[in-house]
Design an enzyme around this catalytic site. Structure first.
Site, short mmCIF file in Angstrom:
data_model
loop_
_atom_site.label_atom_id
_atom_site.label_comp_id
_atom_site.label_asym_id
_atom_site.label_seq_id
_atom_site.Cartn_x
_atom_site.Cartn_y
_atom_site.Cartn_z
N SER A 1 0.84 -1.19 0.00
CA SER A 1 0.00 0.00 0.00
C SER A 1 0.88 1.24 0.00
O SER A 1 2.05 1.20 0.38
CB SER A 1 -0.93 0.01 1.21
OG SER A 1 -0.18 0.31 2.37
N LYS A 2 0.26 2.30 -0.45
CA LYS A 2 0.94 3.57 -0.51
C LYS A 2 1.50 3.93 0.88
O LYS A 2 2.62 4.37 1.03
CB LYS A 2 -0.07 4.63 -0.97
CG LYS A 2 0.52 5.96 -1.35
CD LYS A 2 1.10 5.92 -2.74
CE LYS A 2 2.21 6.95 -2.82
NZ LYS A 2 3.17 6.80 -3.81
N ARG A 3 0.65 3.69 1.88
CA ARG A 3 1.04 4.06 3.23
C ARG A 3 2.27 3.27 3.69
O ARG A 3 3.08 3.78 4.47
CB ARG A 3 -0.13 3.82 4.19
CG ARG A 3 -0.45 5.01 5.05
CD ARG A 3 -1.50 4.73 6.13
NE ARG A 3 -1.28 3.49 6.84
CZ ARG A 3 -2.13 2.45 6.81
NH1 ARG A 3 -3.22 2.51 6.10
NH2 ARG A 3 -1.87 1.36 7.49
N ARG A 4 2.38 2.05 3.24
CA ARG A 4 3.51 1.24 3.66
C ARG A 4 4.67 1.36 2.68
O ARG A 4 5.53 0.49 2.59
CB ARG A 4 3.07 -0.22 3.84
CG ARG A 4 2.00 -0.37 4.92
CD ARG A 4 1.61 -1.80 5.18
NE ARG A 4 2.77 -2.60 5.53
CZ ARG A 4 3.28 -3.56 4.77
NH1 ARG A 4 2.73 -3.85 3.63
NH2 ARG A 4 4.31 -4.23 5.16
N GLY A 5 4.67 2.44 1.92
CA GLY A 5 5.84 2.75 1.10
C GLY A 5 5.89 2.05 -0.24
O GLY A 5 6.97 1.91 -0.82
#
Ligand code: GLU
Ligand code: ZN
Length: 511
Positions: A269-273
């Site tokens: 995910s975007k949040r996890r880079g």
């Protein structure tokens, strides 16, 4: 507002109803990470494989979450990867507009039709009531669900709400009994109990339709034959099947494709880079390598072949070979694959494509700003000839090869001194090498190497000792391309000056 062509696909002029038409339907609520591009790629490859059409549709009905620039970035990414679009924003097409916010009237029309046929209803519940309901369900560990109160209002209650102009949304009335079978081409038949499925909102109070209605109306009127989307939509699919049924429309073929996990088995995910396409571009990955890599995230040809050109992929890609287990995003594999693609490039092309990476500013990852731009093409070509074997990204060249371009090397003097040697013996070795190099004609690696080997043994040194000192002296580094080839490219003057400078450095050390 643009005119909407809402005749059935069969009645519309261009496409025959049988042409495979697949779409990529991103929501511009953020920058797409590579997982989204992978899903789009499967649709695109299939369409190119069987001469169908690839449509880009922007699902921007969640206007509060729309991120400026997201669509441009997405299109730029598709361009970079070479995924050409047959219909969509910018290029247009016969089934436009391709932004959902411009298709409002169509969703309203079908929400109304569903109300008239008894498949949907106006819900007048206030946000406060819904919030209280949600909290209570949460407290009782029940799944959040609308309690269907407005589905069963009396005619009088309805009329009262209308008279008071109570704001409303439209909800789809799921059957309260029975089961819905979702047929998926990859997963087979999946059976859901209707009672477990919420009466979802299909038209919001602002007149915009959420995904559940909007995508379905669009897929229908855009003549989409195969719906390929992430498997997170499986749980919503029974509701979609029921809406299709209520509208009397033919279902498309469903393909719920697996997610992409990181090497830690967690969803990318975007949040996890998770990287964006532009990260790959910035670091100097070749789009053809990234395309190849993405294609293998959830698809395989024969479980072993890994290298496919774009043409190969188009030729062999079929949806039957899309798996249902998650693809693993392994950055090391991508790096390896990029190296393979770099080694396959003709040297001219490698040079042409690497120059912008070297010439960009130091802050952007290019060569030190002290190096004058533009760089010399021929010189850079010779540098890259030596580097091609070990280069894994184009961006790396700026760090690895800066010493070919800078005027002054910075390195730790201690690196000149090899195992079993000291400053004095190193200085003596370098001075002897310098004297010998003065006599070398022509300045070519083949002319340098044999006499330098002889020199090492005359001095009683291992070649590794003498050559190691020279390597550091001319490059400031211990890991370089082959020494004499490197010196040939650096040129006589630069090489010899650097050896002299190394001797001076050593002379300054207290013996
Ligand atoms: N707008 C949806 C998303 O971005 C599209 C899902 C679909 O392909 O139908 O997840
Ligand atoms: Zn209600």
């Amino acid at each position: 507002m643009t005119q909407i062509d809402n005749r059935l696909p069969e009645q519309q002029s261009k496409a025959s109803a049988k042409t495979p038409r697949l779409r990529f339907a991103p929501s511009p609520t953020g920058f797409q990470h590579i997982g989204g591009f992978r899903t789009a790629l499967f649709s695109w490859l299939y369409v190119r494989h069987c001469a169908g059409q690839f449509i880009l549709r922007i699902e921007d009905t969640d206007t509060a979450r729309t991120v400026e620039g997201a669509v441009d970035d997405l299109i730029a990414g598709m361009n970079w990867l070479g995924m050409d679009i047959d219909e969509g924003p910018i290029i247009g097409g016969p089934y436009g507009p391709y932004y959902q916010t411009q298709r409002k009237a169509l969703y309203q029309q079908y929400a109304n039709q569903l109300i008239e046929s008894g498949h949907a209803y106006r819900c007048y519940c206030t946000p406060q009531r819904l919030e209280e309901m949600r909290k209570e369900q949460e407290a009782r560990s029940m799944p959040p669900r609308y309690d269907r109160r407005c589905r069963f209002l009396t005619a009088q209650e309805r009329a009262d709400n209308e008279a008071r102009s109570t704001p409303w949304v439209v909800r789809f009335a799921m059957p309260l009994e029975g089961e819905t079978v979702v047929h998926d081409e990859l997963h087979g038949d999946m059976v859901f109990k209707n009672i477990d499925i919420d009466d979802t909102v299909i038209l919001k109070s602002n007149g915009l339709a959420p995904y559940h209605l909007a995508h379905l109306v669009d897929d229908h009127f855009m003549g989409i034959t195969h719906v390929l989307r992430g498997e997170e939509w499986i749980s919503s699919a029974p509701r979609h099947v029921q809406i299709y049924k209520a509208l009397g429309w033919e279902l498309p073929l469903f393909y719920h494709v697996p997610n992409i996990l990181g090497t830690d088995k967690k969803k990318l995910s975007k949040r996890r880079g998770a990287p964006a396409w532009s990260d790959f571009q910035r670091e100097g990955y070749l789009p053809e390598a990234v395309l190849n890599f993405l294609a293998l995230l959830g698809w395989s040809y024969d479980d072993k072949t890994e290298l496919f050109t774009r043409e190969d992929l188009i030729r062999v890609f079929t949806l039957e070979r899309v798996g249902i287990s998650a693809g693993i995003y392994d950055p090391d594999k991508l790096l390896w694959m990029n190296g393979v693609y770099i080694r396959r490039l003709p040297i001219d092309e490698l040079t042409r494509r690497t120059l912008p990476y070297l010439e960009r500013s130091q802050a952007e990852g290019g060569l030190p700003d002290s190096v004058q731009r533009p760089l010399d093409y021929e010189y850079t070509l010779r540098v890259l000839q030596l580097e091609q074997e070990r280069l894994k990204t184009l961006g790396e060249a700026a760090q690895k090869d800066a010493f070919f371009y800078v005027d002054t090397l910075t390195y730790d003097t201690a690196l000149l001194i090899q195992k079993g040697m000291n400053a004095a013996s190193t200085q003596y070795g370098l001075q002897s090498a310098l004297d010998l190099l003065t006599t070398i004609q022509p300045w070519e690696h083949a002319a340098m190497e044999p006499p330098m080997r002889t020199l090492a043994s005359t001095l009683g040194l291992k070649t590794g000792q003498l050559f190691g000192s020279i390597r550091t002296a001319v490059s400031g580094s211990t890991a370089t391309p082959p020494l004499f080839q490197m010196m040939e490219v650096l040129g006589r003057e630069r090489s010899m000056t650097r050896i002299e400078q190394a001797i001076e450095r050593l002379a300054q050390i207290d013996h």
